[in-house]
Design a protein around this motif. Structure first.
Motif, PDB file in Angstrom:
ATOM      1  N   GLU A 116       0.348  -1.237  -5.000  1.00  0.00           N
ATOM      2  CA  GLU A 116       1.353  -1.458  -6.048  1.00  0.00           C
ATOM      3  C   GLU A 116       2.000  -2.804  -5.830  1.00  0.00           C
ATOM      4  O   GLU A 116       2.122  -3.255  -4.695  1.00  0.00           O
ATOM      5  CB  GLU A 116       2.448  -0.378  -5.967  1.00  0.00           C
ATOM      6  CG  GLU A 116       2.224   0.750  -6.919  1.00  0.00           C
ATOM      7  CD  GLU A 116       3.351   1.771  -6.920  1.00  0.00           C
ATOM      8  OE1 GLU A 116       4.472   1.445  -6.499  1.00  0.00           O
ATOM      9  OE2 GLU A 116       3.062   2.895  -7.341  1.00  0.00           O
ATOM     10  N   ARG A 175      -2.920   3.717  -2.634  1.00  0.00           N
ATOM     11  CA  ARG A 175      -3.026   2.876  -3.819  1.00  0.00           C
ATOM     12  C   ARG A 175      -2.177   1.626  -3.612  1.00  0.00           C
ATOM     13  O   ARG A 175      -1.205   1.641  -2.840  1.00  0.00           O
ATOM     14  CB  ARG A 175      -2.604   3.632  -5.080  1.00  0.00           C
ATOM     15  CG  ARG A 175      -1.173   4.029  -5.127  1.00  0.00           C
ATOM     16  CD  ARG A 175      -0.819   4.737  -6.441  1.00  0.00           C
ATOM     17  NE  ARG A 175       0.610   4.844  -6.598  1.00  0.00           N
ATOM     18  CZ  ARG A 175       1.365   5.788  -6.051  1.00  0.00           C
ATOM     19  NH1 ARG A 175       0.804   6.724  -5.318  1.00  0.00           N
ATOM     20  NH2 ARG A 175       2.668   5.811  -6.224  1.00  0.00           N
ATOM     21  N   THR A 181       0.841  -1.196   0.000  1.00  0.00           N
ATOM     22  CA  THR A 181       0.000   0.000   0.000  1.00  0.00           C
ATOM     23  C   THR A 181       0.876   1.245   0.000  1.00  0.00           C
ATOM     24  O   THR A 181       1.712   1.418   0.880  1.00  0.00           O
ATOM     25  CB  THR A 181      -0.911   0.013   1.248  1.00  0.00           C
ATOM     26  OG1 THR A 181      -1.648  -1.200   1.282  1.00  0.00           O
ATOM     27  CG2 THR A 181      -1.864   1.197   1.223  1.00  0.00           C
ATOM     28  N   GLU A 219      -4.405   9.834  -0.099  1.00  0.00           N
ATOM     29  CA  GLU A 219      -4.671   8.787  -1.102  1.00  0.00           C
ATOM     30  C   GLU A 219      -3.899   7.523  -0.764  1.00  0.00           C
ATOM     31  O   GLU A 219      -2.758   7.597  -0.304  1.00  0.00           O
ATOM     32  CB  GLU A 219      -4.211   9.264  -2.488  1.00  0.00           C
ATOM     33  CG  GLU A 219      -5.308   9.888  -3.285  1.00  0.00           C
ATOM     34  CD  GLU A 219      -4.958   9.975  -4.770  1.00  0.00           C
ATOM     35  OE1 GLU A 219      -5.701  10.656  -5.456  1.00  0.00           O
ATOM     36  OE2 GLU A 219      -3.949   9.383  -5.232  1.00  0.00           O
TER      37      GLU A 219
END
Ligand code: SF4
Ligand code: SF4
Length: 180
Positions: A142, A140, A8, A138
């Motif tokens: 990966e 995301r 994350t 934010e």
């Protein structure tokens, strides 16, 4: 090739146009990281600093990144929407050329840790306290090499050892191993 694993990535997007320089982010960051927690609020200890130029209506919140042992050799200027920004205004380094992002008593570099805590927060404190929504959190996912995450674990362990000593880390690992 080493196997991949999910990681994350946390980031804070800064909307410079929405910042009014209120410095609430600096206050809460320093209070959250005070020892004991919330015992004091001193922006000089904050891991986010607002570069302020009220006469030109310029407010740039910058959160602390890596320690830089040497100053960079050159400086650029940026002109954005007619405002002239010095390159250092956007730089996240804890660097010898300025006195932000260094713990005032010890001089040790400060780095944003995204408000790591147990239990984890929904959003970092500076984001929660920015009523103008200039800071947007934010997350995301990966894919990273297993090797990369091992290196990160090593760096994390070294940082903990610097803080608490290797013997404490060894004692904790031994205690956890016994539980398994
Ligand atoms: S709390 Fe938000 S508006 Fe206030 S200085 Fe920080 S980033 Fe800017
Ligand atoms: S995310 Fe947390 S540690 Fe990082 S600047 Fe914001 S309040 Fe400080």
């Amino acid at each position: 090739m080493s196997p991949k694993k999910k990681k994350t990535i946390k980031s804070i997007i800064v909307d410079v146009d929405k910042c009014n320089g209120c410095r609430a982010c600096e206050v809460i960051c320093s209070a959250f990281h005070a020892k004991p927690q919330y015992s004091s609020a001193n922006p000089a200890r904050s891991r986010i600093r607002v570069i302020r130029e009220p006469f030109t209506d310029m407010y740039v919140p910058v959160y602390a990144g890596e320690y830089a042992p040497a100053e960079c050799a050159g400086r650029d200027k940026y002109i954005i929407n007619g405002k002239e920004y010095d390159e250092c205004a956007f730089c996240r380094a804890s660097c010898a050329s300025r006195d932000i992002f260094r713990e005032p008593d010890s001089g040790l570099p400060l780095k944003c840790d995204m408000c790591e805590s147990d239990p984890p927060l929904d959003k970092p404190m500076c984001v929660q306290w920015c009523l103008n929504e200039a800071l947007i959190y934010e997350e995301r996912e990966e894919e990273v090499e297993e090797e990369d995450s091992r290196q990160e674990a090593e760096i994390g362990l070294e940082a903990m050892a610097d803080k608490h000593g290797w013997q404490t880390i060894k004692d904790i690992v031994a205690r956890i191993s016994k539980k398994d």
